[in-house]
Write a protein that holds these residues in place. Structure first.
Motif, PDB file in Angstrom:
ATOM      1  N   VAL A  64       0.829  -1.198   0.000  1.00 45.22           N
ATOM      2  CA  VAL A  64       0.000   0.000   0.000  1.00 45.22           C
ATOM      3  C   VAL A  64       0.867   1.253   0.000  1.00 45.22           C
ATOM      4  O   VAL A  64       0.497   2.268  -0.572  1.00 45.22           O
ATOM      5  N   ALA A  65       2.023   1.187   0.625  1.00 44.01           N
ATOM      6  CA  ALA A  65       2.950   2.322   0.679  1.00 44.01           C
ATOM      7  C   ALA A  65       4.370   1.794   0.622  1.00 44.01           C
ATOM      8  O   ALA A  65       4.623   0.631   0.899  1.00 44.01           O
ATOM      9  N   GLY A  66       5.275   2.665   0.251  1.00 41.51           N
ATOM     10  CA  GLY A  66       6.681   2.290   0.190  1.00 41.51           C
ATOM     11  C   GLY A  66       7.171   2.184  -1.234  1.00 41.51           C
ATOM     12  O   GLY A  66       6.481   2.579  -2.181  1.00 41.51           O
ATOM     13  N   PRO A  67       8.361   1.630  -1.419  1.00 44.32           N
ATOM     14  CA  PRO A  67       8.956   1.587  -2.754  1.00 44.32           C
ATOM     15  C   PRO A  67       8.199   0.698  -3.733  1.00 44.32           C
ATOM     16  O   PRO A  67       8.272   0.909  -4.945  1.00 44.32           O
ATOM     17  N   GLU A  68       7.465  -0.273  -3.246  1.00 43.27           N
ATOM     18  CA  GLU A  68       6.731  -1.177  -4.139  1.00 43.27           C
ATOM     19  C   GLU A  68       5.227  -0.921  -4.082  1.00 43.27           C
ATOM     20  O   GLU A  68       4.431  -1.840  -4.260  1.00 43.27           O
ATOM     21  N   LYS A  69       4.825   0.314  -3.872  1.00 42.58           N
ATOM     22  CA  LYS A  69       3.412   0.689  -3.729  1.00 42.58           C
ATOM     23  C   LYS A  69       2.615   0.250  -4.956  1.00 42.58           C
ATOM     24  O   LYS A  69       3.023   0.449  -6.086  1.00 42.58           O
ATOM     25  N   GLY A  70       1.466  -0.373  -4.702  1.00 42.06           N
ATOM     26  CA  GLY A  70       0.578  -0.813  -5.762  1.00 42.06           C
ATOM     27  C   GLY A  70       0.899  -2.185  -6.322  1.00 42.06           C
ATOM     28  O   GLY A  70       0.165  -2.694  -7.153  1.00 42.06           O
ATOM     29  N   ARG A  71       1.935  -2.823  -5.852  1.00 36.00           N
ATOM     30  CA  ARG A  71       2.339  -4.128  -6.376  1.00 36.00           C
ATOM     31  C   ARG A  71       1.764  -5.233  -5.505  1.00 36.00           C
ATOM     32  O   ARG A  71       1.837  -5.177  -4.283  1.00 36.00           O
ATOM     33  N   CYS A  72       1.226  -6.247  -6.136  1.00 35.15           N
ATOM     34  CA  CYS A  72       0.742  -7.434  -5.438  1.00 35.15           C
ATOM     35  C   CYS A  72       1.552  -8.632  -5.912  1.00 35.15           C
ATOM     36  O   CYS A  72       1.787  -8.798  -7.107  1.00 35.15           O
ATOM     37  N   VAL A  73       1.981  -9.451  -4.967  1.00 31.28           N
ATOM     38  CA  VAL A  73       2.823 -10.602  -5.265  1.00 31.28           C
ATOM     39  C   VAL A  73       2.154 -11.835  -4.682  1.00 31.28           C
ATOM     40  O   VAL A  73       1.675 -11.812  -3.547  1.00 31.28           O
ATOM     41  N   ALA A  74       2.140 -12.913  -5.444  1.00 32.45           N
ATOM     42  CA  ALA A  74       1.593 -14.171  -4.945  1.00 32.45           C
ATOM     43  C   ALA A  74       2.474 -14.696  -3.814  1.00 32.45           C
ATOM     44  O   ALA A  74       3.689 -14.570  -3.865  1.00 32.45           O
ATOM     45  N   SER A  75       1.849 -15.262  -2.802  1.00 35.19           N
ATOM     46  CA  SER A  75       2.608 -15.840  -1.690  1.00 35.19           C
ATOM     47  C   SER A  75       3.341 -17.077  -2.186  1.00 35.19           C
ATOM     48  O   SER A  75       2.758 -17.950  -2.815  1.00 35.19           O
ATOM     49  N   GLU A  76       4.619 -17.119  -1.897  1.00 32.96           N
ATOM     50  CA  GLU A  76       5.446 -18.250  -2.299  1.00 32.96           C
ATOM     51  C   GLU A  76       5.516 -19.220  -1.121  1.00 32.96           C
ATOM     52  O   GLU A  76       6.030 -18.871  -0.075  1.00 32.96           O
ATOM     53  N   TYR A  77       5.011 -20.424  -1.313  1.00 33.76           N
ATOM     54  CA  TYR A  77       5.003 -21.394  -0.226  1.00 33.76           C
ATOM     55  C   TYR A  77       6.209 -22.326  -0.249  1.00 33.76           C
ATOM     56  O   TYR A  77       6.581 -22.881   0.761  1.00 33.76           O
ATOM     57  N   PHE A  78       6.820 -22.511  -1.410  1.00 32.42           N
ATOM     58  CA  PHE A  78       7.909 -23.467  -1.512  1.00 32.42           C
ATOM     59  C   PHE A  78       9.240 -22.819  -1.881  1.00 32.42           C
ATOM     60  O   PHE A  78      10.265 -23.462  -1.857  1.00 32.42           O
ATOM     61  N   THR A  79       9.219 -21.547  -2.241  1.00 35.47           N
ATOM     62  CA  THR A  79      10.441 -20.830  -2.550  1.00 35.47           C
ATOM     63  C   THR A  79      10.472 -19.530  -1.765  1.00 35.47           C
ATOM     64  O   THR A  79       9.473 -19.133  -1.173  1.00 35.47           O
ATOM     65  N   GLU A  80      11.589 -18.855  -1.783  1.00 32.98           N
ATOM     66  CA  GLU A  80      11.688 -17.566  -1.106  1.00 32.98           C
ATOM     67  C   GLU A  80      10.919 -16.514  -1.906  1.00 32.98           C
ATOM     68  O   GLU A  80      10.943 -16.522  -3.136  1.00 32.98           O
ATOM     69  N   PRO A  81      10.238 -15.596  -1.233  1.00 30.24           N
ATOM     70  CA  PRO A  81       9.466 -14.581  -1.953  1.00 30.24           C
ATOM     71  C   PRO A  81      10.379 -13.631  -2.723  1.00 30.24           C
ATOM     72  O   PRO A  81      11.522 -13.400  -2.338  1.00 30.24           O
ATOM     73  N   GLU A  82       9.849 -13.080  -3.800  1.00 33.29           N
ATOM     74  CA  GLU A  82      10.619 -12.190  -4.666  1.00 33.29           C
ATOM     75  C   GLU A  82      10.445 -10.724  -4.297  1.00 33.29           C
ATOM     76  O   GLU A  82      10.568  -9.855  -5.136  1.00 33.29           O
ATOM     77  N   ILE A  83      10.171 -10.451  -3.040  1.00 33.36           N
ATOM     78  CA  ILE A  83       9.954  -9.074  -2.601  1.00 33.36           C
ATOM     79  C   ILE A  83      11.037  -8.679  -1.608  1.00 33.36           C
ATOM     80  O   ILE A  83      11.618  -9.523  -0.932  1.00 33.36           O
ATOM     81  N   GLU A  84      11.285  -7.387  -1.543  1.00 34.83           N
ATOM     82  CA  GLU A  84      12.265  -6.854  -0.606  1.00 34.83           C
ATOM     83  C   GLU A  84      11.543  -6.379   0.650  1.00 34.83           C
ATOM     84  O   GLU A  84      10.761  -5.433   0.602  1.00 34.83           O
ATOM     85  N   ILE A  85      11.780  -7.041   1.761  1.00 28.16           N
ATOM     86  CA  ILE A  85      11.198  -6.656   3.039  1.00 28.16           C
ATOM     87  C   ILE A  85      12.286  -5.928   3.822  1.00 28.16           C
ATOM     88  O   ILE A  85      13.415  -6.419   3.940  1.00 28.16           O
ATOM     89  N   THR A  86      11.936  -4.761   4.368  1.00 27.75           N
ATOM     90  CA  THR A  86      12.960  -3.928   4.995  1.00 27.75           C
ATOM     91  C   THR A  86      13.366  -4.414   6.382  1.00 27.75           C
ATOM     92  O   THR A  86      14.502  -4.232   6.779  1.00 27.75           O
ATOM     93  N   THR A  87      12.458  -5.027   7.124  1.00 26.31           N
ATOM     94  CA  THR A  87      12.832  -5.495   8.463  1.00 26.31           C
ATOM     95  C   THR A  87      12.606  -6.991   8.594  1.00 26.31           C
ATOM     96  O   THR A  87      11.778  -7.585   7.898  1.00 26.31           O
ATOM     97  N   GLU A  88      13.333  -7.567   9.511  1.00 21.91           N
ATOM     98  CA  GLU A  88      13.229  -8.998   9.750  1.00 21.91           C
ATOM     99  C   GLU A  88      11.889  -9.361  10.399  1.00 21.91           C
ATOM    100  O   GLU A  88      11.353 -10.438  10.170  1.00 21.91           O
ATOM    101  N   ASN A  89      11.331  -8.449  11.196  1.00 21.81           N
ATOM    102  CA  ASN A  89      10.045  -8.720  11.853  1.00 21.81           C
ATOM    103  C   ASN A  89       8.946  -8.951  10.827  1.00 21.81           C
ATOM    104  O   ASN A  89       8.145  -9.872  10.957  1.00 21.81           O
ATOM    105  N   THR A  90       8.892  -8.106   9.808  1.00 25.27           N
ATOM    106  CA  THR A  90       7.866  -8.251   8.780  1.00 25.27           C
ATOM    107  C   THR A  90       8.044  -9.562   8.028  1.00 25.27           C
ATOM    108  O   THR A  90       7.072 -10.270   7.759  1.00 25.27           O
ATOM    109  N   ALA A  91       9.269  -9.903   7.686  1.00 22.02           N
ATOM    110  CA  ALA A  91       9.530 -11.160   6.981  1.00 22.02           C
ATOM    111  C   ALA A  91       9.102 -12.358   7.826  1.00 22.02           C
ATOM    112  O   ALA A  91       8.507 -13.316   7.309  1.00 22.02           O
TER     113      ALA A  91
END
Length: 146
Positions: A64-91
């Protein structure tokens, strides 16, 4: 019990069973299970600058906000996600959502099974064991989610 009250209870149990099935289905399919916001508190005036905000469900993560605003990514259940998360807590929180995914799916399966068995029991009222079994499945579907 009169015939009218038996029919009313049959109808009410079918309606409430359908409502339960519909609500669990909507809960599983939406992507608003988790609303998160990361920010930094500014020292000058104690306001918060939002660095990233997102909402997540079982199937996708939307920014909703931040560098990737407006982007939706499918949840990856078997691989690492292709998104950049800024903090470890969120990841870690997103990883926990992925870990908990089987529970609502099993709950949906149990509600569907209970709904089908309950309606078969209404069609064949001489088999009273079906009402008992469907009640067990309805109770189990609620216990799986908690």
């Amino acid at each position: 019990m009169s015939s009218f009250s038996t029919r009313a209870l049959t109808l009410l149990s079918s309606v409430f069973g359908a409502c339960g099935l519909l609500l669990v289905g909507v809960a599983v399919s939406t992507d608003y299970w988790l609303l998160m916001e990361e920010g930094i508190v500014l020292q000058q005036n104690q306001t918060m600058e939002v660095k990233m905000a997102l909402h997540s469900g079982l199937w996708r993560v939307c920014f909703v906000a931040g560098p990737e605003k407006g982007r939706c990514v499918a949840s990856e259940y078997f691989t690492e996600p292709e998104i950049e998360i800024t903090t470890e807590n969120t990841a870690n929180i997103l990883k926990m959502v992925r870990t908990a995914t089987p529970f609502p799916m099993v709950s949906l399966l149990f509600v569907f099974t209970a709904f089908v068995i309950s309606n078969i029991g209404h069609i064949r009222p001489q088999q009273t064991i079906l009402a008992f079994v469907s009640g067990i499945f309805f109770i189990l579907s609620g216990n799986v989610d908690t």
